[in-house]
Motif scaffolding. Structure first.
Motif, PDB file in Angstrom:
ATOM      1  N   ASP A  29     -11.913  -3.487  18.051  1.00 21.81           N
ATOM      2  CA  ASP A  29     -10.961  -2.379  18.174  1.00 21.81           C
ATOM      3  C   ASP A  29     -10.251  -2.121  16.844  1.00 21.81           C
ATOM      4  O   ASP A  29     -10.085  -0.965  16.425  1.00 21.81           O
ATOM      5  CB  ASP A  29      -9.931  -2.690  19.259  1.00 21.81           C
ATOM      6  N   LEU A  30      -9.822  -3.194  16.178  1.00 21.90           N
ATOM      7  CA  LEU A  30      -9.139  -3.042  14.894  1.00 21.90           C
ATOM      8  C   LEU A  30     -10.055  -2.419  13.855  1.00 21.90           C
ATOM      9  O   LEU A  30      -9.657  -1.484  13.139  1.00 21.90           O
ATOM     10  CB  LEU A  30      -8.643  -4.409  14.403  1.00 21.90           C
ATOM     11  N   TYR A  31     -11.294  -2.879  13.774  1.00 20.18           N
ATOM     12  CA  TYR A  31     -12.215  -2.327  12.786  1.00 20.18           C
ATOM     13  C   TYR A  31     -12.523  -0.859  13.083  1.00 20.18           C
ATOM     14  O   TYR A  31     -12.733  -0.068  12.152  1.00 20.18           O
ATOM     15  CB  TYR A  31     -13.504  -3.159  12.748  1.00 20.18           C
ATOM     16  N   GLY A  32     -12.524  -0.506  14.359  1.00 26.06           N
ATOM     17  CA  GLY A  32     -12.709   0.897  14.710  1.00 26.06           C
ATOM     18  C   GLY A  32     -11.573   1.754  14.182  1.00 26.06           C
ATOM     19  O   GLY A  32     -11.804   2.865  13.670  1.00 26.06           O
ATOM     20  N   ARG A  33     -10.344   1.252  14.294  1.00 28.12           N
ATOM     21  CA  ARG A  33      -9.188   2.004  13.785  1.00 28.12           C
ATOM     22  C   ARG A  33      -9.240   2.105  12.259  1.00 28.12           C
ATOM     23  O   ARG A  33      -8.981   3.175  11.680  1.00 28.12           O
ATOM     24  CB  ARG A  33      -7.885   1.357  14.234  1.00 28.12           C
ATOM     25  N   ILE A  34      -9.571   1.002  11.592  1.00 26.56           N
ATOM     26  CA  ILE A  34      -9.626   1.027  10.129  1.00 26.56           C
ATOM     27  C   ILE A  34     -10.734   1.968   9.666  1.00 26.56           C
ATOM     28  O   ILE A  34     -10.584   2.668   8.650  1.00 26.56           O
ATOM     29  CB  ILE A  34      -9.824  -0.398   9.587  1.00 26.56           C
ATOM     30  N   SER A  35     -11.823   2.015  10.397  1.00 24.89           N
ATOM     31  CA  SER A  35     -12.898   2.939  10.072  1.00 24.89           C
ATOM     32  C   SER A  35     -12.411   4.386  10.162  1.00 24.89           C
ATOM     33  O   SER A  35     -12.719   5.216   9.293  1.00 24.89           O
ATOM     34  CB  SER A  35     -14.087   2.712  11.013  1.00 24.89           C
ATOM     35  N   GLU A  36     -11.628   4.695  11.200  1.00 24.63           N
ATOM     36  CA  GLU A  36     -11.068   6.042  11.342  1.00 24.63           C
ATOM     37  C   GLU A  36     -10.098   6.355  10.209  1.00 24.63           C
ATOM     38  O   GLU A  36     -10.069   7.476   9.692  1.00 24.63           O
ATOM     39  CB  GLU A  36     -10.353   6.158  12.683  1.00 24.63           C
ATOM     40  N   TRP A  37      -9.293   5.385   9.812  1.00 25.33           N
ATOM     41  CA  TRP A  37      -8.306   5.607   8.755  1.00 25.33           C
ATOM     42  C   TRP A  37      -8.956   5.838   7.390  1.00 25.33           C
ATOM     43  O   TRP A  37      -8.428   6.605   6.572  1.00 25.33           O
ATOM     44  CB  TRP A  37      -7.376   4.402   8.622  1.00 25.33           C
ATOM     45  N   THR A  38     -10.080   5.168   7.125  1.00 27.36           N
ATOM     46  CA  THR A  38     -10.646   5.154   5.779  1.00 27.36           C
ATOM     47  C   THR A  38     -11.938   5.936   5.620  1.00 27.36           C
ATOM     48  O   THR A  38     -12.313   6.273   4.486  1.00 27.36           O
ATOM     49  CB  THR A  38     -10.939   3.704   5.355  1.00 27.36           C
ATOM     50  N   GLY A  61     -13.769  -3.698  -1.252  1.00 28.96           N
ATOM     51  CA  GLY A  61     -13.732  -5.134  -1.050  1.00 28.96           C
ATOM     52  C   GLY A  61     -12.377  -5.617  -0.571  1.00 28.96           C
ATOM     53  O   GLY A  61     -12.284  -6.521   0.272  1.00 28.96           O
ATOM     54  N   SER A  62     -11.312  -5.003  -1.091  1.00 30.35           N
ATOM     55  CA  SER A  62      -9.957  -5.368  -0.659  1.00 30.35           C
ATOM     56  C   SER A  62      -9.710  -4.970   0.795  1.00 30.35           C
ATOM     57  O   SER A  62      -9.107  -5.729   1.564  1.00 30.35           O
ATOM     58  CB  SER A  62      -8.914  -4.702  -1.566  1.00 30.35           C
ATOM     59  N   ILE A  63     -10.170  -3.783   1.179  1.00 31.54           N
ATOM     60  CA  ILE A  63     -10.036  -3.347   2.574  1.00 31.54           C
ATOM     61  C   ILE A  63     -10.803  -4.300   3.485  1.00 31.54           C
ATOM     62  O   ILE A  63     -10.306  -4.686   4.557  1.00 31.54           O
ATOM     63  CB  ILE A  63     -10.523  -1.902   2.737  1.00 31.54           C
ATOM     64  N   SER A  97       2.717  -9.407   4.096  1.00 33.56           N
ATOM     65  CA  SER A  97       3.878  -8.516   4.188  1.00 33.56           C
ATOM     66  C   SER A  97       3.773  -7.601   5.396  1.00 33.56           C
ATOM     67  O   SER A  97       4.765  -7.338   6.086  1.00 33.56           O
ATOM     68  CB  SER A  97       3.999  -7.677   2.910  1.00 33.56           C
ATOM     69  N   SER A  98       2.565  -7.108   5.653  1.00 31.48           N
ATOM     70  CA  SER A  98       2.368  -6.251   6.818  1.00 31.48           C
ATOM     71  C   SER A  98       2.590  -7.026   8.110  1.00 31.48           C
ATOM     72  O   SER A  98       3.267  -6.557   9.027  1.00 31.48           O
ATOM     73  CB  SER A  98       0.957  -5.656   6.785  1.00 31.48           C
ATOM     74  N   LEU A  99       2.032  -8.234   8.179  1.00 30.95           N
ATOM     75  CA  LEU A  99       2.173  -9.035   9.393  1.00 30.95           C
ATOM     76  C   LEU A  99       3.600  -9.550   9.577  1.00 30.95           C
ATOM     77  O   LEU A  99       3.978  -9.924  10.685  1.00 30.95           O
ATOM     78  CB  LEU A  99       1.180 -10.196   9.357  1.00 30.95           C
ATOM     79  N   ALA A 100       4.376  -9.564   8.505  1.00 32.15           N
ATOM     80  CA  ALA A 100       5.793  -9.913   8.610  1.00 32.15           C
ATOM     81  C   ALA A 100       6.648  -8.723   9.023  1.00 32.15           C
ATOM     82  O   ALA A 100       7.862  -8.848   9.154  1.00 32.15           O
ATOM     83  CB  ALA A 100       6.297 -10.476   7.284  1.00 32.15           C
ATOM     84  N   GLY A 101       6.019  -7.566   9.215  1.00 34.86           N
ATOM     85  CA  GLY A 101       6.749  -6.384   9.653  1.00 34.86           C
ATOM     86  C   GLY A 101       7.334  -5.547   8.540  1.00 34.86           C
ATOM     87  O   GLY A 101       8.116  -4.624   8.796  1.00 34.86           O
ATOM     88  N   ALA A 102       6.964  -5.836   7.272  1.00 36.28           N
ATOM     89  CA  ALA A 102       7.583  -5.140   6.147  1.00 36.28           C
ATOM     90  C   ALA A 102       6.887  -3.833   5.787  1.00 36.28           C
ATOM     91  O   ALA A 102       7.465  -2.996   5.090  1.00 36.28           O
ATOM     92  CB  ALA A 102       7.611  -6.055   4.924  1.00 36.28           C
ATOM     93  N   VAL A 103       5.652  -3.639   6.239  1.00 28.59           N
ATOM     94  CA  VAL A 103       4.929  -2.392   5.975  1.00 28.59           C
ATOM     95  C   VAL A 103       3.859  -2.242   7.055  1.00 28.59           C
ATOM     96  O   VAL A 103       3.281  -3.234   7.509  1.00 28.59           O
ATOM     97  CB  VAL A 103       4.308  -2.394   4.553  1.00 28.59           C
ATOM     98  N   GLY A 104       3.615  -1.021   7.472  1.00 25.10           N
ATOM     99  CA  GLY A 104       2.642  -0.785   8.531  1.00 25.10           C
ATOM    100  C   GLY A 104       1.220  -1.066   8.095  1.00 25.10           C
ATOM    101  O   GLY A 104       0.873  -0.953   6.916  1.00 25.10           O
ATOM    102  N   ARG A 105       0.394  -1.418   9.053  1.00 28.08           N
ATOM    103  CA  ARG A 105      -1.006  -1.709   8.741  1.00 28.08           C
ATOM    104  C   ARG A 105      -1.712  -0.491   8.144  1.00 28.08           C
ATOM    105  O   ARG A 105      -2.454  -0.614   7.176  1.00 28.08           O
ATOM    106  CB  ARG A 105      -1.738  -2.158  10.006  1.00 28.08           C
ATOM    107  N   ARG A 106      -1.492   0.644   8.751  1.00 28.32           N
ATOM    108  CA  ARG A 106      -2.192   1.830   8.251  1.00 28.32           C
ATOM    109  C   ARG A 106      -1.753   2.156   6.824  1.00 28.32           C
ATOM    110  O   ARG A 106      -2.571   2.558   5.986  1.00 28.32           O
ATOM    111  CB  ARG A 106      -1.936   3.020   9.177  1.00 28.32           C
ATOM    112  N   GLU A 107      -0.476   1.958   6.527  1.00 23.65           N
ATOM    113  CA  GLU A 107       0.008   2.200   5.168  1.00 23.65           C
ATOM    114  C   GLU A 107      -0.608   1.214   4.181  1.00 23.65           C
ATOM    115  O   GLU A 107      -0.939   1.563   3.044  1.00 23.65           O
ATOM    116  CB  GLU A 107       1.527   2.118   5.128  1.00 23.65           C
ATOM    117  N   LEU A 108      -0.743  -0.043   4.598  1.00 22.52           N
ATOM    118  CA  LEU A 108      -1.380  -1.038   3.741  1.00 22.52           C
ATOM    119  C   LEU A 108      -2.808  -0.632   3.428  1.00 22.52           C
ATOM    120  O   LEU A 108      -3.235  -0.640   2.259  1.00 22.52           O
ATOM    121  CB  LEU A 108      -1.367  -2.410   4.426  1.00 22.52           C
ATOM    122  N   ILE A 109      -3.568  -0.287   4.458  1.00 17.29           N
ATOM    123  CA  ILE A 109      -4.972   0.085   4.260  1.00 17.29           C
ATOM    124  C   ILE A 109      -5.077   1.357   3.418  1.00 17.29           C
ATOM    125  O   ILE A 109      -5.946   1.475   2.542  1.00 17.29           O
ATOM    126  CB  ILE A 109      -5.678   0.260   5.616  1.00 17.29           C
TER     127      ILE A 109
END
Length: 319
Positions: A29-38, A61-63, A97-109
């Motif tokens: 499910d997560l990879y599906g969302r990242i695929s949509e984002w990128t 590679g970073s993604i 930082s994202s998992l600590a709640g400091a920035v959203g996952r989509r923003e990180l990606i």
């Protein structure tokens, strides 16, 4: 006693996580969302060939590496495991930082994807590279690098388990690194093949400047969980602390020692290591660790948590 998650840095050039992807729907499910984002396919995120162009290759590679780290976190969460303290190296620090709640996952990606558009070096610029130094006790590689033009100390991984050596990372001009390796005793400096970017050094100043407007526009928040810095021995506590880490990450040297000693000071007594750049069983860390990137590792995690009596309060952070 607290459970900590320690994320490695580097770029995912080798395929990892395919077995986890096949076994866990939460990862699919997560990879599906990242695929949509990128716009990247799940195949590209898992085991596809990376692009040839330097900055695009670094970006994809970073993604890939960040996606795997986020997925392992989510798989562990399904098993009732949630970190109380987070830390990481370089890309791992930004994922933490994202998992600590400091920035959203989509923003990180999105930030990692933006890096693909950074201009490469000028055609006549010196080639860049990286090297690892395996410095025997008493050998000051940092001092040696300080007096060599084109060579920069870019990372400190700390002492080996037996204390016989310290592992450091050097970045800079490829010819300068190769010359240094040739002049010193064999095995002291090992240039890394296929690493054409002088990470965590002043040679990444142009990339840092390119990324600065994007990072300035990102919505950073105060971390919900303790977040250990890899740039100095401290815990990041404000949104601006985290933004500063994102800005400086490209050019400033990193330290694994700073990360794990700070995590230990925050109460960590067991660490789950996620990411391939922290080797298993080689480095001396401040707490026992279990490496997690295959399905069979999950049973080892649960067993170790039970045996050590690690507290598992439900401290979930909204993704």
């Amino acid at each position: 006693m607290a459970l900590g998650y320690l994320f490695g840095g580097g770029v995912g050039t080798e395929p990892r996580g395919l077995e986890l992807y096949q076994a866990y729907a939460v990862m699919r499910d997560l990879y599906g969302r990242i695929s949509e984002w990128t716009g990247l396919s799940t195949g590209q995120l898992l085991d596809g060939e990376l692009p040839e162009a330097r900055e695009e290759r670094q970006s994809v590679g970073s993604i890939r590496e960040a996606a795997l780290a986020l997925a392992v976190h989510d798989i562990l969460a399904e098993q009732g495991l949630h970190p109380e303290v987070l830390g990481g190296l370089s890309l791992g620090a930004m994922t933490a930082s994202s998992l600590a709640g400091a920035v959203g996952r989509r923003e990180l990606i999105a930030m990692l994807a933006h890096g693909a558009h950074a201009p490469g070096p000028e055609a006549d610029a010196p080639g860049q590279g990286m090297a690892l130094a395996f410095a025997p006790d008493g050998t000051d590689v940092a001092a040696l690098a300080e007096h060599r033009p084109g060579v920069h100390l870019s990372g400190d991984f700390g002492p080996t388990v037996d204390g016989s050596a310290r592992i450091l990372m050097l970045s800079g001009e490829r010819t300068a690194l190769e010359a240094m390796a040739a002049e010193l005793p064999p095995g002291l400096i090992t240039p890394l093949p296929d690493r054409p970017i002088a990470v965590h050094s002043p040679l990444r100043a142009d990339f840092r400047a390119f990324m600065a407007p994007h990072i300035d526009a990102m919505d950073f928040r105060e971390p919900v969980l303790p977040l250990a810095s890899c740039l100095e021995p401290r815990t990041l506590t404000t949104a601006e602390d985290v933004r500063d880490l994102f800005h400086r990450n490209a050019t400033d040297p990193i330290s694994l020692v700073d990360v794990h000693t700070r995590m230990a000071a925050e109460g960590v007594r067991l660490g789950l290591v996620i990411g391939g750049s922290i080797p298993d069983g080689i480095l001396r860390l401040s707490f026992p660790v279990v490496h997690v990137d295959r399905p069979e590792h999950l049973e080892q995690v649960l067993t170790t948590v039970y045996e050590l009596g690690i507290d598992l309060p439900d401290r979930r952070v909204t993704p």
